[in-house]
Design a protein around this motif. Structure first.
Motif, PDB file in Angstrom:
ATOM      1  N   SER A  12      18.027   2.628  43.861  1.00  0.00           N
ATOM      2  CA  SER A  12      18.998   3.871  43.956  1.00  0.00           C
ATOM      3  C   SER A  12      19.551   4.171  42.485  1.00  0.00           C
ATOM      4  CB  SER A  12      19.772   4.034  44.984  1.00  0.00           C
ATOM      5  OG  SER A  12      20.763   4.875  45.021  1.00  0.00           O
ATOM      6  N   PRO A  13      19.508   5.417  41.950  1.00  0.00           N
ATOM      7  CA  PRO A  13      20.233   5.583  40.621  1.00  0.00           C
ATOM      8  C   PRO A  13      21.593   5.481  40.961  1.00  0.00           C
ATOM      9  CG  PRO A  13      19.440   7.674  41.567  1.00  0.00           C
ATOM     10  CD  PRO A  13      18.921   6.528  42.597  1.00  0.00           C
ATOM     11  N   ASN A  14      22.260   5.684  42.003  1.00  0.00           N
ATOM     12  CA  ASN A  14      23.789   5.806  41.996  1.00  0.00           C
ATOM     13  C   ASN A  14      24.151   4.692  43.156  1.00  0.00           C
ATOM     14  OD1 ASN A  14      24.050   8.064  40.408  1.00  0.00           O
ATOM     15  ND2 ASN A  14      23.107   9.369  42.197  1.00  0.00           N
ATOM     16  N   SER A  15      23.727   3.650  42.804  1.00  0.00           N
ATOM     17  CA  SER A  15      24.029   2.580  43.599  1.00  0.00           C
ATOM     18  C   SER A  15      24.863   1.619  43.166  1.00  0.00           C
ATOM     19  CB  SER A  15      22.803   1.386  44.006  1.00  0.00           C
ATOM     20  OG  SER A  15      22.331   0.763  42.608  1.00  0.00           O
ATOM     21  N   LYS A  16      25.849   0.786  44.106  1.00  0.00           N
ATOM     22  CA  LYS A  16      27.056  -0.035  43.351  1.00  0.00           C
ATOM     23  C   LYS A  16      26.261  -0.988  42.338  1.00  0.00           C
ATOM     24  CE  LYS A  16      29.444   0.417  47.534  1.00  0.00           C
ATOM     25  NZ  LYS A  16      30.178  -0.022  48.710  1.00  0.00           N
ATOM     26  N   THR A  17      24.968  -1.535  42.562  1.00  0.00           N
ATOM     27  CA  THR A  17      24.319  -2.543  41.613  1.00  0.00           C
ATOM     28  C   THR A  17      24.163  -1.877  40.231  1.00  0.00           C
ATOM     29  OG1 THR A  17      23.569  -3.702  43.473  1.00  0.00           O
ATOM     30  CG2 THR A  17      22.439  -3.966  41.468  1.00  0.00           C
ATOM     31  N   ALA A  18      23.470  -0.693  40.326  1.00  0.00           N
ATOM     32  CA  ALA A  18      23.209   0.262  39.211  1.00  0.00           C
ATOM     33  C   ALA A  18      24.709   0.571  38.390  1.00  0.00           C
ATOM     34  CB  ALA A  18      22.515   1.484  39.373  1.00  0.00           C
ATOM     35  N   SER A  19      25.769   0.830  39.025  1.00  0.00           N
ATOM     36  CA  SER A  19      26.797   0.927  38.633  1.00  0.00           C
ATOM     37  C   SER A  19      27.508  -0.227  37.745  1.00  0.00           C
ATOM     38  CB  SER A  19      27.884   1.421  39.486  1.00  0.00           C
ATOM     39  OG  SER A  19      27.553   2.836  39.785  1.00  0.00           O
ATOM     40  N   ILE A  20      27.204  -1.354  38.496  1.00  0.00           N
ATOM     41  CA  ILE A  20      27.766  -2.935  37.738  1.00  0.00           C
ATOM     42  C   ILE A  20      26.964  -2.965  36.406  1.00  0.00           C
ATOM     43  CG2 ILE A  20      28.044  -5.150  38.123  1.00  0.00           C
ATOM     44  CD1 ILE A  20      28.485  -4.449  41.281  1.00  0.00           C
ATOM     45  N   ALA A  21      25.728  -2.706  36.596  1.00  0.00           N
ATOM     46  CA  ALA A  21      24.992  -2.824  35.502  1.00  0.00           C
ATOM     47  C   ALA A  21      25.267  -1.932  34.253  1.00  0.00           C
ATOM     48  CB  ALA A  21      23.374  -2.421  35.514  1.00  0.00           C
ATOM     49  N   LYS A  22      25.580  -0.596  34.586  1.00  0.00           N
ATOM     50  CA  LYS A  22      26.009   0.032  33.616  1.00  0.00           C
ATOM     51  C   LYS A  22      27.542  -0.406  32.802  1.00  0.00           C
ATOM     52  CE  LYS A  22      24.252   4.362  35.409  1.00  0.00           C
ATOM     53  NZ  LYS A  22      24.669   5.541  36.507  1.00  0.00           N
ATOM     54  N   ARG A  23      28.175  -0.746  33.746  1.00  0.00           N
ATOM     55  CA  ARG A  23      29.551  -1.343  33.313  1.00  0.00           C
ATOM     56  C   ARG A  23      29.423  -2.634  32.363  1.00  0.00           C
ATOM     57  NH1 ARG A  23      34.604  -0.966  36.017  1.00  0.00           N
ATOM     58  NH2 ARG A  23      36.030  -2.907  35.787  1.00  0.00           N
ATOM     59  N   LEU A  24      28.634  -3.466  32.860  1.00  0.00           N
ATOM     60  CA  LEU A  24      28.225  -4.729  31.913  1.00  0.00           C
ATOM     61  C   LEU A  24      27.466  -4.355  30.693  1.00  0.00           C
ATOM     62  CD1 LEU A  24      26.753  -7.110  34.686  1.00  0.00           C
ATOM     63  CD2 LEU A  24      28.884  -7.491  33.429  1.00  0.00           C
ATOM     64  N   GLN A  25      26.818  -3.501  30.490  1.00  0.00           N
ATOM     65  CA  GLN A  25      26.065  -2.901  29.413  1.00  0.00           C
ATOM     66  C   GLN A  25      27.143  -2.395  28.423  1.00  0.00           C
ATOM     67  OE1 GLN A  25      23.445   0.597  29.335  1.00  0.00           O
ATOM     68  NE2 GLN A  25      22.185  -0.425  27.885  1.00  0.00           N
ATOM     69  N   LYS A  26      28.004  -1.457  28.881  1.00  0.00           N
ATOM     70  CA  LYS A  26      29.065  -1.042  28.252  1.00  0.00           C
ATOM     71  C   LYS A  26      30.098  -2.021  27.507  1.00  0.00           C
ATOM     72  CE  LYS A  26      33.138   2.070  28.273  1.00  0.00           C
ATOM     73  NZ  LYS A  26      33.995   2.741  29.171  1.00  0.00           N
ATOM     74  N   LYS A  27      30.136  -2.982  28.357  1.00  0.00           N
ATOM     75  CA  LYS A  27      31.165  -4.231  27.913  1.00  0.00           C
ATOM     76  C   LYS A  27      30.568  -4.887  27.110  1.00  0.00           C
ATOM     77  CE  LYS A  27      33.974  -5.040  32.190  1.00  0.00           C
ATOM     78  NZ  LYS A  27      34.751  -5.932  32.847  1.00  0.00           N
ATOM     79  N   LEU A  28      29.274  -5.347  27.107  1.00  0.00           N
ATOM     80  CA  LEU A  28      28.474  -5.860  25.987  1.00  0.00           C
ATOM     81  C   LEU A  28      28.292  -5.153  24.593  1.00  0.00           C
ATOM     82  CD1 LEU A  28      25.607  -7.366  28.329  1.00  0.00           C
ATOM     83  CD2 LEU A  28      27.337  -8.829  27.065  1.00  0.00           C
ATOM     84  N   ILE A  29      28.063  -3.769  24.836  1.00  0.00           N
ATOM     85  CA  ILE A  29      28.047  -3.156  23.469  1.00  0.00           C
ATOM     86  C   ILE A  29      29.423  -2.971  22.828  1.00  0.00           C
ATOM     87  CG2 ILE A  29      27.761  -0.769  22.719  1.00  0.00           C
ATOM     88  CD1 ILE A  29      25.361  -0.446  24.779  1.00  0.00           C
ATOM     89  N   GLU A  30      30.396  -2.901  23.718  1.00  0.00           N
ATOM     90  CA  GLU A  30      31.880  -2.808  23.019  1.00  0.00           C
ATOM     91  C   GLU A  30      32.041  -4.148  22.129  1.00  0.00           C
ATOM     92  OE1 GLU A  30      34.200  -2.139  26.403  1.00  0.00           O
ATOM     93  OE2 GLU A  30      33.991  -0.006  26.483  1.00  0.00           O
ATOM     94  N   ARG A  31      31.642  -5.269  22.656  1.00  0.00           N
ATOM     95  CA  ARG A  31      31.632  -6.484  22.183  1.00  0.00           C
ATOM     96  C   ARG A  31      30.840  -6.963  21.120  1.00  0.00           C
ATOM     97  NH1 ARG A  31      33.924 -10.708  26.664  1.00  0.00           N
ATOM     98  NH2 ARG A  31      34.067 -11.899  24.701  1.00  0.00           N
ATOM     99  N   ASN A  32      29.986  -5.686  20.505  1.00  0.00           N
ATOM    100  CA  ASN A  32      28.978  -5.706  19.328  1.00  0.00           C
ATOM    101  C   ASN A  32      27.719  -6.578  19.734  1.00  0.00           C
ATOM    102  OD1 ASN A  32      30.421  -4.139  17.762  1.00  0.00           O
ATOM    103  ND2 ASN A  32      31.710  -5.776  17.345  1.00  0.00           N
ATOM    104  N   HIS A  33      27.129  -6.707  21.068  1.00  0.00           N
ATOM    105  CA  HIS A  33      26.163  -7.035  21.321  1.00  0.00           C
ATOM    106  C   HIS A  33      24.989  -6.267  21.627  1.00  0.00           C
ATOM    107  CE1 HIS A  33      28.050 -11.130  21.678  1.00  0.00           C
ATOM    108  NE2 HIS A  33      28.818 -10.671  22.467  1.00  0.00           N
ATOM    109  N   ARG A  34      23.854  -6.485  21.202  1.00  0.00           N
ATOM    110  CA  ARG A  34      22.708  -5.651  21.860  1.00  0.00           C
ATOM    111  C   ARG A  34      22.499  -5.876  23.349  1.00  0.00           C
ATOM    112  NH1 ARG A  34      16.762  -4.521  19.460  1.00  0.00           N
ATOM    113  NH2 ARG A  34      16.181  -3.277  21.148  1.00  0.00           N
ATOM    114  N   ALA A  35      22.564  -4.489  24.001  1.00  0.00           N
ATOM    115  CA  ALA A  35      22.442  -4.566  25.519  1.00  0.00           C
ATOM    116  C   ALA A  35      21.108  -3.731  26.017  1.00  0.00           C
ATOM    117  CB  ALA A  35      23.732  -4.447  26.325  1.00  0.00           C
TER     118      ALA A  35
END
Length: 182
Positions: A12-35
Motif C-alpha cells: 500500500s502506498p499510504n501504509s504505516k510501513t511506507a510512512s516509516i520508510a519515508k521518515r527514515l529516508q528523510k532522517k538519513l538524508i538530513e544527516r548527509n547519507h545517501r538513502a
C-alpha cells in the motif's frame, strides 16, 4: 557518508510501513547519507510475478543494493511473515547480494504475536542472501503509528526511541565498516 538502501515491502502506498520508510529516508538524508528507496510495489508486477531477471527496473534495484553499505528492509507482517510482494522481490535477488552489507529489519504488525517474525522469517532470508551482520531490528505495533492532522506520521515515544536507536546502530556499523580498527 554512507550509502543506504531502504526496501519497502508494503503493498500500500499510504501504509504505516511506507510512512516509516519515508521518515527514515528523510532522517538519513538530513544527516548527509545517501538513502535510496526501493518501493517494491512500484516495480512492474509482471516482472515480479514472472521472475523477469532481465527487467530494467529489477536490474536497477539490484544495482542500488550492490552499491549500498547497508540495507533497511521494511514490511508489515501478514500471517506471521513478510508480505508476498516482498517475498517475490527477494526471490529475484542474486543469492549473495547482501554480502558485506549491514541489514536492518523494520517490521510493523497488528499484534505482539508477530514480534518473532524478525527472528523466524526475516533473518533467515537475509542470511541466505549473504548478510553477515544483521542488526537486532525493530518491531512496531500498528497502534504505535499514527498520523497527525497534516497527514504526517508520528510514532509513540517508545517506538520512536527504538527506531532512533536502530538507526544509530546502523550508522555506527556502517562507520565501523568504512573505518575498521587495526
Amino acid at each position: 557518508m554512507s550509502n543506504i538502501v531502504l526496501i519497502s515491502g508494503s503493498p500500500s502506498p499510504n501504509s504505516k510501513t511506507a510512512s516509516i520508510a519515508k521518515r527514515l529516508q528523510k532522517k538519513l538524508i538530513e544527516r548527509n547519507h545517501r538513502a535510496d528507496w526501493i518501493e517494491v510495489r512500484e516495480l512492474p508486477a509482471e516482472d515480479l510475478l514472472y521472475a523477469n531477471f532481465q527487467s530494467p527496473s529489477i536490474a536497477n534495484a539490484h544495482t542500488l543494493i550492490k552499491a549500498a553499505d547497508a540495507v533497511i528492509v521494511l514490511s508489515p507482517v501478514y500471517k506471521g511473515s513478510y508480505t508476498g510482494i516482498l517475498k517475490t522481490f527477494l526471490d529475484l535477488l542474486p543469492e549473495k547480494i547482501f554480502v558485506d552489507k549491514i541489514v536492518a529489519p523494520v517490521v510493523t504488525g497488528g499484534t505482539i504475536a508477530h514480534l518473532l517474525s524478525i527472528e523466524y522469517a526475516f533473518k533467515p532470508i537475509f542470511s541466505l542472501l549473504g548478510a553477515k551482520e544483521i542488526l537486532h531490528g525493530v518491531f512496531i505495533l500498528d497502534a504505535n503509528v499514527q498520523w497527525n492532522a497534516k497527514g504526517e506520521v508520528f510514532l509513540a515515544k517508545e517506538a520512536e526511541e527504538r527506531i532512533q536507536r536502530s538507526l544509530e546502530d546502523l550508522l555506527k556499523a556502517t562507520e565501523r565498516k568504512a573505518f575498521p580498527t587495526i
